[in-house]
Scaffold this active site. Structure first.
Site, PDB file in Angstrom:
ATOM      1  N   HIS A  18       5.168  -8.982   7.969  1.00  0.00           N
ATOM      2  CA  HIS A  18       5.075  -9.592   6.562  1.00  0.00           C
ATOM      3  C   HIS A  18       5.568 -10.734   6.335  1.00  0.00           C
ATOM      4  CE1 HIS A  18       3.955  -8.944   2.496  1.00  0.00           C
ATOM      5  NE2 HIS A  18       5.058  -9.139   1.985  1.00  0.00           N
ATOM      6  N   ASP A  26      19.228   3.082  -9.905  1.00  0.00           N
ATOM      7  CA  ASP A  26      19.544   1.578  -9.881  1.00  0.00           C
ATOM      8  C   ASP A  26      20.734   1.563 -10.080  1.00  0.00           C
ATOM      9  OD1 ASP A  26      17.458  -0.848 -10.348  1.00  0.00           O
ATOM     10  OD2 ASP A  26      19.572  -1.544 -10.672  1.00  0.00           O
ATOM     11  N   ARG A  35      12.445 -12.965  -3.793  1.00  0.00           N
ATOM     12  CA  ARG A  35      12.380 -14.382  -3.813  1.00  0.00           C
ATOM     13  C   ARG A  35      12.021 -15.124  -5.218  1.00  0.00           C
ATOM     14  NH1 ARG A  35       7.650 -16.776   0.133  1.00  0.00           N
ATOM     15  NH2 ARG A  35       6.346 -15.101  -0.181  1.00  0.00           N
ATOM     16  N   ILE A  87       8.882  -3.746  -9.567  1.00  0.00           N
ATOM     17  CA  ILE A  87       7.949  -2.651  -8.632  1.00  0.00           C
ATOM     18  C   ILE A  87       8.519  -1.395  -8.878  1.00  0.00           C
ATOM     19  CG2 ILE A  87       7.238  -1.824  -6.435  1.00  0.00           C
ATOM     20  CD1 ILE A  87       8.163  -4.642  -5.318  1.00  0.00           C
ATOM     21  N   SER A  90      14.799  -0.022  -9.702  1.00  0.00           N
ATOM     22  CA  SER A  90      14.115   0.366 -10.787  1.00  0.00           C
ATOM     23  C   SER A  90      13.777  -1.091 -11.600  1.00  0.00           C
ATOM     24  CB  SER A  90      15.020   1.193 -11.868  1.00  0.00           C
ATOM     25  OG  SER A  90      15.216   2.376 -11.166  1.00  0.00           O
ATOM     26  N   GLY A  91      13.252  -1.815 -10.668  1.00  0.00           N
ATOM     27  CA  GLY A  91      13.013  -3.411 -11.521  1.00  0.00           C
ATOM     28  C   GLY A  91      11.558  -3.438 -11.571  1.00  0.00           C
TER      29      GLY A  91
HETATM   30  N1  LIG Z   1       6.947  -5.198   1.145  1.00  0.00           N
HETATM   31  C1  LIG Z   1       6.075  -5.961   0.172  1.00  0.00           C
HETATM   32  O1  LIG Z   1       4.904  -6.137   0.290  1.00  0.00           O
HETATM   33  C2  LIG Z   1       6.737  -6.441  -1.243  1.00  0.00           C
HETATM   34  C3  LIG Z   1       6.095  -6.961  -2.153  1.00  0.00           C
HETATM   35  C4  LIG Z   1       6.654  -7.364  -3.115  1.00  0.00           C
HETATM   36  C5  LIG Z   1       8.128  -7.223  -3.611  1.00  0.00           C
HETATM   37  N2  LIG Z   1       9.019  -6.937  -2.278  1.00  0.00           N
HETATM   38  C6  LIG Z   1      10.526  -6.848  -2.336  1.00  0.00           C
HETATM   39  O2  LIG Z   1      10.625  -5.653  -3.042  1.00  0.00           O
HETATM   40  C7  LIG Z   1      11.997  -6.112  -3.689  1.00  0.00           C
HETATM   41  C8  LIG Z   1      12.098  -5.636  -5.111  1.00  0.00           C
HETATM   42  O3  LIG Z   1      11.112  -6.360  -5.818  1.00  0.00           O
HETATM   43  P1  LIG Z   1      11.078  -6.429  -7.398  1.00  0.00           P
HETATM   44  O4  LIG Z   1      10.168  -7.256  -8.051  1.00  0.00           O
HETATM   45  O5  LIG Z   1      11.075  -5.022  -7.754  1.00  0.00           O
HETATM   46  O6  LIG Z   1      12.677  -6.848  -7.803  1.00  0.00           O
HETATM   47  P2  LIG Z   1      13.382  -6.604  -9.042  1.00  0.00           P
HETATM   48  O7  LIG Z   1      14.560  -7.601  -9.046  1.00  0.00           O
HETATM   49  O8  LIG Z   1      12.607  -6.693 -10.216  1.00  0.00           O
HETATM   50  O9  LIG Z   1      14.155  -5.179  -8.868  1.00  0.00           O
HETATM   51  C9  LIG Z   1      15.173  -4.951  -7.937  1.00  0.00           C
HETATM   52  C10 LIG Z   1      15.965  -3.901  -8.397  1.00  0.00           C
HETATM   53  O10 LIG Z   1      17.007  -3.540  -7.475  1.00  0.00           O
HETATM   54  C11 LIG Z   1      18.360  -3.404  -7.998  1.00  0.00           C
HETATM   55  N3  LIG Z   1      19.192  -3.408  -6.957  1.00  0.00           N
HETATM   56  C12 LIG Z   1      19.982  -4.374  -6.439  1.00  0.00           C
HETATM   57  N4  LIG Z   1      20.807  -3.947  -5.724  1.00  0.00           N
HETATM   58  C13 LIG Z   1      20.949  -2.893  -5.503  1.00  0.00           C
HETATM   59  C14 LIG Z   1      21.333  -1.649  -5.031  1.00  0.00           C
HETATM   60  N5  LIG Z   1      22.623  -2.102  -4.140  1.00  0.00           N
HETATM   61  N6  LIG Z   1      21.294  -0.514  -5.003  1.00  0.00           N
HETATM   62  C15 LIG Z   1      20.191  -0.264  -6.004  1.00  0.00           C
HETATM   63  N7  LIG Z   1      19.779  -0.948  -6.800  1.00  0.00           N
HETATM   64  C16 LIG Z   1      19.832  -2.131  -6.480  1.00  0.00           C
HETATM   65  C17 LIG Z   1      18.434  -4.221  -9.036  1.00  0.00           C
HETATM   66  O11 LIG Z   1      19.213  -4.114 -10.062  1.00  0.00           O
HETATM   67  C18 LIG Z   1      16.720  -4.320  -9.763  1.00  0.00           C
HETATM   68  O12 LIG Z   1      16.589  -3.321 -10.717  1.00  0.00           O
HETATM   69  C19 LIG Z   1      12.487  -7.463  -3.358  1.00  0.00           C
HETATM   70  O13 LIG Z   1      13.034  -7.520  -2.262  1.00  0.00           O
HETATM   71  C20 LIG Z   1      10.969  -8.269  -2.838  1.00  0.00           C
HETATM   72  O14 LIG Z   1      11.106  -9.174  -2.183  1.00  0.00           O
HETATM   73  C21 LIG Z   1       8.402  -6.606  -0.995  1.00  0.00           C
HETATM   74  O1  LIG Z   2       6.120 -12.839  -1.367  1.00  0.00           O
HETATM   75  C1  LIG Z   2       7.200 -12.049  -1.779  1.00  0.00           C
HETATM   76  O2  LIG Z   2       7.965 -12.602  -1.781  1.00  0.00           O
HETATM   77  C2  LIG Z   2       6.759 -10.671  -2.247  1.00  0.00           C
HETATM   78  C3  LIG Z   2       6.086 -10.016  -1.338  1.00  0.00           C
HETATM   79  O3  LIG Z   2       6.406 -10.067   0.088  1.00  0.00           O
HETATM   80  C4  LIG Z   2       4.497 -10.195  -1.540  1.00  0.00           C
HETATM   81  O4  LIG Z   2       3.857 -10.487  -0.618  1.00  0.00           O
HETATM   82  O5  LIG Z   2       4.096 -10.397  -2.553  1.00  0.00           O
END
Ligand SMILES: NC(=O)c1ccc[n+]([C@@H]2O[C@H](COP(=O)([O-])OP(=O)(O)OC[C@H]3O[C@@H](n4cnc5c(N)ncnc54)[C@H](O)[C@@H]3O)[C@@H](O)[C@H]2O)c1
Ligand SMILES: O=C(O)C[C@H](O)C(=O)O
Length: 322
Positions: free
Chosen positions: A176, A34, A83, A14, A11-12
C-alpha cells in the site's frame, strides 16, 4: 443471542466512522479504545444517541484501558498517526511501530481469539509488526489496503465509463504505497477485462494509464485536499467489508495484506493479494498468475515492503524473537 463484540483500537477519524458503520449495519456491540481520554467515550455516546433515530440496536462504550478489549471477536486497529501533505506513509514508520507494539501486547492479553484487521500506516509493515507483537496466528491478523485501493480504481473506472460502480470489478495488489499494482487484466466491467474495453473503443490506453496513476496516488490526493489528515470514509467502509465477511462467514474474495510464506514467491511478509475471508480468518490465499510487467511491478512493490520490514527489524529487534 448475544451480540459479537467489536473492538476499535484508535478512535480518531477512521475509528469514529467504523463505530458508526458497525452500528448502522448491526454487526455487533462496540468498544472504542484510545489513549486520548474522553474521546472514545464521547464518540461512543454520540453514536449511541443516533441509534433511536436510525433504528439500530448496539451497545457502544469508550475506554482508555486495554481490559475493555476482553472477549472481542474482531479488533480493528487505527491507533497511531496519519500523514499530512508533503509526507509519505513511510515517514510514519517509527512512531506507529511503537504504537503497534503496545496495541499488539494489549490484544495478546485481552483478545487472543480475535480476528484482527490493521489499518495503521505504513500498512504492510505495521500489520507485520502487529502480528509479531500480538503473537496471534497469521490467518487471524490481516491488513486493510487492497479493498480501499481497488474501490478507488473501481470508482474512477465507473466514472470513466459512465456505468454503475456495482458492475466494475478491480484488483489492486502489492504494497500500500506508490508501488501498488492495479491489475488491468483482472479489472472488468460486467466481466469484460479492461484491455478488451480498450479494443472495443470504450476508452484509450492513455486514459487507463491516467486512471491507474490516479489510483496509485489516491491517498495523497485526499491528504492534499484535507490538509489535516487522511481519508477515512472509504477506509472505514473497506475494513467493515472485511469484518463482515469474517463475522458472517461470507467467504468473500478480497485483496488484503496477508501473510505470505512462499505464495507468490514471498516469504515472511505481509503483502496485498486476493484472499478468502471466512469464519476461520484468512482461509485461502488466491494465487493468480502474474506475468510480464505485472510480475515485475509486483516484485518491485514487494521489494519496497521488504525495505520497510527491514527498518522495523532494526528499530525493534526484539519483535523478531516473538
Ligand atoms: N491502510 C489504509 O488504507 C489506510 C487508510 C487511511 C488511513 N490509514 C492510517 O490509519 C491510521 C489512522 O488514521 P485516522 O485518520 O483515524 O487518524 P486519527 O489521528 O484521526 O486517529 C488516530 C487515533 O489513534 C490514537 N492513538 C495514537 N496513539 C495511540 C496509542 N498508542 N494507543 C491507542 N490509540 C492511539 C489517537 O489518539 C487518535 O485518536 C493512520 O496511520 C493512517 O495513515 C490507513
Ligand atoms: O494516504 C494515506 O496516508 C492514507 C491511506 O493510506 C490512504 O490511502 O488513503
Amino acid at each position: 443471542m448475544a451480540r459479537d463484540k467489536i473492538a476499535l483500537i484508535g478512535s480518531g477519524q477512521i475509528g469514529g466512522t467504523l463505530a458508526h458503520l458497525v452500528g448502522l449495519k448491526e454487526l455487533g456491540d462496540v468498544v472504542m479504545f484510545d489513549i486520548a481520554e474522553g474521546v472514545p467515550q464521547g464518540k461512543a455516546l454520540d453514536i449511541a444517541q443516533s441509534s433511536p433515530v436510525d433504528g439500530f440496536d448496539a451497545h457502544l462504550t469508550g475506554a482508555n484501558s486495554y481490559e475493555a478489549l476482553d472477549g472481542a471477536k474482531v479488533c480493528i486497529v487505527t491507533a497511531g498517526v496519519p500523514r499530512k501533505p508533503g509526507m509519505s506513509r513511510d515517514d510514519l514508520l517509527s512512531i506507529n511501530l511503537k504504537v503497534m507494539e503496545q496495541v499488539g501486547a494489549g490484544i495478546k492479553k485481552y483478545a487472543p481469539d480475535a480476528f484482527v484487521i490493521c489499518i495503521t500506516n505504513p500498512l504492510d509493515a505495521m500489520v507485520w509488526a502487529l502480528q509479531k507483537a500480538s503473537g496471534l496466528p497469521h490467518k487471524k491478523v490481516v491488513g486493510m489496503a487492497g479493498v480501499l485501493d481497488s474501490a478507488r480504481f473501481r470508482y474512477f473506472l465507473a466514472d470513466e465509463f459512465n456505468v454503475s460502480v456495482e458492475d466494475v470489478t478491480a484488483f489492486v495488489l502489492g504494497g500500500h504505497g506508490d508501488t501498488m499494482v492495479p491489475l488491468t487484466r483482472y479489472s472488468t466491467v460486467a466481466g469484460i477485462p479492461l484491455p478488451d474495453l480498450v479494443k472495443m473503443g470504450w476508452t484509450s490506453q492513455t486514459r487507463i494509464d491516467e486512471i491507474v496513476d490516479r489510483t496509485r496516488n489516491g491517498g495523497a490526493e485526499i491528504v492534499n485536499l484535507l490538509k489535516t489528515g487522511s481519508a477515512f470514509y472509504a477506509p472505514a467502509a473497506s475494513a467493515i467489508a472485511m469484518a463482515e465477511s469474517y463475522l458472517k462467514d461470507k467467504k468473500r474474495v478480497l485483496p488484503c495484506a496477508a501473510y505470505l510464506n512462499g505464495e507468490y514467491s514471498v516469504k515472511d511478509m505481509y503483502v496485498g493479494v486476493p484472499v478468502v475471508i471466512g469464519s476461520k480468518g484468512v482461509e485461502r490465499i488466491v494465487e493468480i498468475e502474474l506475468a510480464g510487467k505485472d510480475r515485475e511491478a509486483f516484485d518491485r512493490s514487494v521489494g519496497a515492503v521488504q525495505g520497510l520490514v527491514d527498518a522495523c527489524k532494526k528499530i525493534a529487534p526484539d519483535l523478531l524473537g516473538r
